[in-house]
Design a protein around this motif. Structure first.
Motif, PDB file in Angstrom:
ATOM      1  N   TYR A   1      15.302  23.065 -16.376  1.00  0.00           N
ATOM      2  CA  TYR A   1      14.522  23.521 -17.514  1.00  0.00           C
ATOM      3  C   TYR A   1      14.219  24.998 -17.312  1.00  0.00           C
ATOM      4  O   TYR A   1      13.658  25.391 -16.284  1.00  0.00           O
ATOM      5  N   ALA A   2      14.628  25.832 -18.252  1.00  0.00           N
ATOM      6  CA  ALA A   2      14.328  27.267 -18.198  1.00  0.00           C
ATOM      7  C   ALA A   2      14.509  27.849 -19.600  1.00  0.00           C
ATOM      8  O   ALA A   2      15.328  27.377 -20.379  1.00  0.00           O
ATOM      9  N   ASP A   3      13.743  28.867 -19.888  1.00  0.00           N
ATOM     10  CA  ASP A   3      13.806  29.552 -21.176  1.00  0.00           C
ATOM     11  C   ASP A   3      14.651  30.810 -21.006  1.00  0.00           C
ATOM     12  O   ASP A   3      14.261  31.748 -20.311  1.00  0.00           O
ATOM     13  N   ALA A   4      15.814  30.831 -21.644  1.00  0.00           N
ATOM     14  CA  ALA A   4      16.753  31.949 -21.482  1.00  0.00           C
ATOM     15  C   ALA A   4      16.236  33.248 -22.062  1.00  0.00           C
ATOM     16  O   ALA A   4      16.789  34.308 -21.773  1.00  0.00           O
ATOM     17  N   SER A   5      15.180  33.197 -22.854  1.00  0.00           N
ATOM     18  CA  SER A   5      14.627  34.441 -23.393  1.00  0.00           C
ATOM     19  C   SER A   5      13.657  35.103 -22.408  1.00  0.00           C
ATOM     20  O   SER A   5      13.160  36.188 -22.663  1.00  0.00           O
ATOM     21  N   GLN A   6      13.423  34.445 -21.279  1.00  0.00           N
ATOM     22  CA  GLN A   6      12.545  34.977 -20.228  1.00  0.00           C
ATOM     23  C   GLN A   6      13.398  35.306 -18.996  1.00  0.00           C
ATOM     24  O   GLN A   6      14.559  34.949 -18.920  1.00  0.00           O
ATOM     25  N   PHE A   7      12.773  35.957 -18.015  1.00  0.00           N
ATOM     26  CA  PHE A   7      13.492  36.219 -16.774  1.00  0.00           C
ATOM     27  C   PHE A   7      13.848  34.891 -16.114  1.00  0.00           C
ATOM     28  O   PHE A   7      13.025  33.982 -16.054  1.00  0.00           O
ATOM     29  N   LEU A   8      15.072  34.795 -15.633  1.00  0.00           N
ATOM     30  CA  LEU A   8      15.541  33.545 -15.055  1.00  0.00           C
ATOM     31  C   LEU A   8      15.264  33.500 -13.555  1.00  0.00           C
ATOM     32  O   LEU A   8      15.258  34.537 -12.893  1.00  0.00           O
ATOM     33  N   PRO A   9      15.074  32.296 -13.019  1.00  0.00           N
ATOM     34  CA  PRO A   9      14.661  32.148 -11.617  1.00  0.00           C
ATOM     35  C   PRO A   9      15.809  32.189 -10.608  1.00  0.00           C
ATOM     36  O   PRO A   9      15.800  31.455  -9.626  1.00  0.00           O
TER      37      PRO A   9
END
Length: 140
Positions: free
Chosen positions: A107-115
């Motif tokens: 789960y991650a939001d591609a519009s934010q910095f990725l982990p």
């Protein structure tokens, strides 16, 4: 130049009964996309990946393209999506196809910095989703 059409063509739902979708457009992965499996394969070939490559699939949805890529090339794929149910479904699909060792979904939001640290991936793919990312100029 002006082009005039003498007759307007209309489409009626009953006309679709004669339309053979797979035969006319190629096989599909069952996601909500017009991209055929041969289109995916062509994209994968352009990447010129090797089995030791690692690929990020942004907005992976149900995971079918990521699984196809891992199966076809033998590389590792990490799929991210901001829909928790899609991530759960994709994870189950990877398990069901015996690809959990090659494909992970997060789960991650591609519009934010990725982990992920720089250099983690040799390639990034994003099928049918770039247009849905907010503030695209900032992302790219």
């Amino acid at each position: 130049m002006v082009v005039r059409f003498e007759r307007r063509q209309t489409f009626k739902p009953e006309d679709a009964s004669h339309f053979n979708f797979p035969a006319s457009l190629g096989l599909h992965l069952g996601q909500s996309s017009w991209t055929s499996t041969s289109d995916y394969d062509r994209s994968f070939d352009w990447l010129d990946l090797t089995p030791d490559a690692s690929v990020l699939d942004i907005a992976c949805g149900g995971g079918a393209p990521a699984l196809r890529l891992a199966h076809r090339v033998g590389c590792s794929v990490t799929g991210i999506d901001n829909n928790a149910q899609a991530v759960a479904n994709a994870t189950a699909l990877a398990r069901d196809h015996g690809l959990s060792d090659k494909v992970q979904f997060e789960y991650a939001d591609a519009s934010q910095f990725l982990p992920f640290p720089d250099g983690t991936f040799q390639a990034v793919v994003c099928f049918d989703a770039i247009v849905h990312l907010p503030d695209r100029p900032r992302i790219f």
